[in-house]
Design a protein around this motif. Structure first.
Motif, PDB file in Angstrom:
ATOM      1  N   GLY A 148       0.823  -1.209   0.000  1.00 35.46           N
ATOM      2  CA  GLY A 148       0.000   0.000   0.000  1.00 35.46           C
ATOM      3  C   GLY A 148       0.852   1.251   0.000  1.00 35.46           C
ATOM      4  O   GLY A 148       0.558   2.216  -0.719  1.00 35.46           O
ATOM      5  N   LYS A 149       1.907   1.259   0.798  1.00 35.31           N
ATOM      6  CA  LYS A 149       2.800   2.416   0.846  1.00 35.31           C
ATOM      7  C   LYS A 149       3.538   2.587  -0.477  1.00 35.31           C
ATOM      8  O   LYS A 149       3.699   3.707  -0.991  1.00 35.31           O
ATOM      9  N   TYR A 150       3.997   1.473  -1.051  1.00 34.32           N
ATOM     10  CA  TYR A 150       4.716   1.517  -2.334  1.00 34.32           C
ATOM     11  C   TYR A 150       3.840   2.141  -3.419  1.00 34.32           C
ATOM     12  O   TYR A 150       4.291   3.013  -4.176  1.00 34.32           O
ATOM     13  N   LEU A 151       2.584   1.703  -3.508  1.00 36.66           N
ATOM     14  CA  LEU A 151       1.697   2.232  -4.546  1.00 36.66           C
ATOM     15  C   LEU A 151       1.334   3.691  -4.279  1.00 36.66           C
ATOM     16  O   LEU A 151       1.197   4.485  -5.220  1.00 36.66           O
ATOM     17  N   THR A 152       1.196   4.053  -3.020  1.00 35.60           N
ATOM     18  CA  THR A 152       0.928   5.452  -2.683  1.00 35.60           C
ATOM     19  C   THR A 152       2.118   6.331  -3.056  1.00 35.60           C
ATOM     20  O   THR A 152       1.949   7.405  -3.652  1.00 35.60           O
ATOM     21  N   ASP A 153       3.321   5.876  -2.715  1.00 30.74           N
ATOM     22  CA  ASP A 153       4.536   6.642  -3.037  1.00 30.74           C
ATOM     23  C   ASP A 153       4.679   6.852  -4.537  1.00 30.74           C
ATOM     24  O   ASP A 153       5.220   7.879  -4.971  1.00 30.74           O
ATOM     25  N   ARG A 154       4.200   5.881  -5.324  1.00 34.44           N
ATOM     26  CA  ARG A 154       4.323   5.976  -6.787  1.00 34.44           C
ATOM     27  C   ARG A 154       3.052   6.508  -7.441  1.00 34.44           C
ATOM     28  O   ARG A 154       2.905   6.454  -8.647  1.00 34.44           O
ATOM     29  N   LYS A 155       2.142   6.985  -6.609  1.00 35.01           N
ATOM     30  CA  LYS A 155       0.939   7.664  -7.081  1.00 35.01           C
ATOM     31  C   LYS A 155       0.109   6.794  -8.034  1.00 35.01           C
ATOM     32  O   LYS A 155      -0.402   7.274  -9.055  1.00 35.01           O
ATOM     33  N   VAL A 156      -0.008   5.524  -7.698  1.00 32.56           N
ATOM     34  CA  VAL A 156      -0.923   4.637  -8.427  1.00 32.56           C
ATOM     35  C   VAL A 156      -2.326   4.930  -7.885  1.00 32.56           C
ATOM     36  O   VAL A 156      -2.648   4.586  -6.752  1.00 32.56           O
ATOM     37  N   GLY A 157      -3.160   5.569  -8.709  1.00 32.77           N
ATOM     38  CA  GLY A 157      -4.350   6.228  -8.186  1.00 32.77           C
ATOM     39  C   GLY A 157      -5.569   5.371  -7.939  1.00 32.77           C
ATOM     40  O   GLY A 157      -6.350   5.657  -7.037  1.00 32.77           O
ATOM     41  N   ARG A 158      -5.764   4.300  -8.735  1.00 35.94           N
ATOM     42  CA  ARG A 158      -7.014   3.521  -8.616  1.00 35.94           C
ATOM     43  C   ARG A 158      -6.677   2.034  -8.643  1.00 35.94           C
ATOM     44  O   ARG A 158      -6.045   1.549  -9.580  1.00 35.94           O
ATOM     45  N   VAL A 159      -7.110   1.294  -7.625  1.00 39.88           N
ATOM     46  CA  VAL A 159      -6.743  -0.120  -7.487  1.00 39.88           C
ATOM     47  C   VAL A 159      -7.984  -0.950  -7.164  1.00 39.88           C
ATOM     48  O   VAL A 159      -8.840  -0.533  -6.385  1.00 39.88           O
ATOM     49  N   ALA A 160      -8.065  -2.152  -7.764  1.00 36.57           N
ATOM     50  CA  ALA A 160      -9.072  -3.148  -7.415  1.00 36.57           C
ATOM     51  C   ALA A 160      -8.404  -4.236  -6.589  1.00 36.57           C
ATOM     52  O   ALA A 160      -7.224  -4.529  -6.763  1.00 36.57           O
ATOM     53  N   VAL A 161      -9.179  -4.848  -5.673  1.00 36.64           N
ATOM     54  CA  VAL A 161      -8.637  -5.816  -4.709  1.00 36.64           C
ATOM     55  C   VAL A 161      -9.391  -7.126  -4.807  1.00 36.64           C
ATOM     56  O   VAL A 161     -10.618  -7.140  -4.927  1.00 36.64           O
ATOM     57  N   ALA A 162      -8.644  -8.262  -4.744  1.00 39.99           N
ATOM     58  CA  ALA A 162      -9.265  -9.584  -4.722  1.00 39.99           C
ATOM     59  C   ALA A 162      -8.518 -10.475  -3.740  1.00 39.99           C
ATOM     60  O   ALA A 162      -7.282 -10.483  -3.703  1.00 39.99           O
TER      61      ALA A 162
END
Length: 390
Positions: free
Chosen positions: A150-164
């Motif tokens: 979660g921190k990695y994606l936030t730091d890289r500004k990945v804006g929209r994620v789906a979860v399974a």
């Protein structure tokens, strides 16, 4: 009288080595059948390797391993732990694969002085309000790897994620951890049955919202099926797959090319550069003919930890509370480098992010994307542990 005292002293001196060399019985309660059997197999083999390297001993004492398959079912796990504690009278219980099984065992764990050393399951309750002085986890609290992602994606500004993820406590902990550190938008959050192996409709649903990435957790055989179907659906070329404990040592060989491009968060992978890790990977591959997963590594650490604790007790494991205290304070050469327990008997450690790439031989391997995404990271629940466990 003097002669009698001398005779007693001599008898005790003869008895002491026999006591010190008494067999240590370790029960391995793990998921050894079903879609996630590879996880339990790696747990057992990792522990076994450490015992074999010690010439059948840990801490200088002969060890006997007794296996129990919990089938990922709480009722079966509870019956298994009863057999280990009441019939086999084991000195230690190790393994502990699934969170739902571990939670079902808490009553039995709390009612005994026998130490439990888990190497996979890390449910939030056992790290917080229901922590036990005799329960130790060498892997991670379930949220933590997902927190790193979660921190990695936030730091890289990945804006929209789906979860399974599968529908059980450990998976929901991971999603909770991911959401704790991810600051973007969750466009979908799906939970599937634990034994489901067809994800075609879920993949359509996950991609429908046009996310910038999909975050998943599917252990063992479920992970193999999910990632294969992900690639077959053409999503690998469109939407990056971010995961924890989905693409790892137990699944990498089976996935082959399908794993390439996946991004994972973990505290250890086989490319870790410290001497203890290199020795472990080489020995595991030679002994079992496959690359070890983090599950195998954490279980190997469990055995090394126990060996150090047995040494700390002078080889006498009959005093369970003394053995528990020795486990808490033991030092050993972990595959992760430095190792320490938090107040709740969960590790404080670093987390990294890796990408699966094709090696020089064409086979998939882990390459580091970001080191130390989380540093000296303790879990979110330690403060809820009412007493300093151990």
């Amino acid at each position: 009288m003097k002669q009698k005292c001398v005779a007693i002293a001599a008898a005790l001196a003869l008895l002491a080595p026999a006591l010190a060399s008494a067999e240590v019985k370790v029960g391995i309660l793990a998921t050894l059948s079903g879609p996630s059997a590879d996880v339990g197999r790696d747990q057992y083999d990792g522990f076994l390797l450490a015992v074999e390297q010690g010439g059948g001993k840990l801490g200088g004492q002969p060890v006997r391993l007794i296996k129990e398959d919990d089938q990922a079912r709480p009722d079966v796990g509870l019956a298994g732990v009863r057999r280990l504690l009441e019939l086999e009278r084991v000195d230690v219980v190790a393994g502990l694969t699934f969170a739902n099984v571990l939670v079902a065992l808490l009553g039995k764990i709390g009612a005994t002085d026998v130490p439990f050393i888990g190497s996979v399951a890390g449910p939030s309750t056992t790290a917080g309000s229901q922590c036990k002085a005799n329960l130790f986890i060498t892997s991670w609290q379930s949220d933590a790897p997902a927190e790193a992602m979660g921190k990695y994606l936030t730091d890289r500004k990945v804006g929209r994620v789906a979860v399974a993820a599968p529908n059980f406590l450990g998976a929901k902990d991971k999603v909770a951890g991911f959401k704790r550190y991810y600051r973007g938008e969750l466009v979908e959050e799906l939970y599937t049955p634990m034994n489901q192996l067809d994800f075609s409709s879920e993949l359509v649903q996950l991609s429908a919202g046009r996310p910038d990435g999909i975050f998943s957790f599917y252990p063992g055989g479920q992970g193999v099926t999910f990632v294969r179907q992900y690639r077959q659906a053409g999503l690998h070329d469109k939407v990056p797959l971010f995961s924890v404990q989905t693409v790892e040592g137990t699944t990498l060989g089976a996935l082959g090319e399908a794993a390439i491009g996946s991004i994972v968060a973990e505290t250890w992978t086989p490319d870790a550069g410290n001497p203890a890790s290199r020795q472990f990977v080489a020995a595991f591959e030679k002994r079992f003919g496959r690359t070890p997963s983090s599950y195998a590594a954490f279980s190997y650490d469990s055995a090394r930890l126990l060996g150090a604790a047995i040494t700390g007790t002078g080889g006498d494991v009959s005093n369970r509370k003394a053995l528990t205290a020795a486990i808490k304070s033991a030092t050993f050469a972990s595959v992760r480098g430095a190792f320490q327990f938090n107040r709740n008997n969960y590790p404080v450690q670093n987390y990294h992010v890796y990408k699966v790439v094709a090696g020089a031989d064409g086979k998939p391997r882990f390459a580091t994307l970001a080191r130390d995404v989380l540093v000296n990271h303790g879990d979110a629940y330690a403060g809820q542990c009412a007493q300093k466990a151990g």
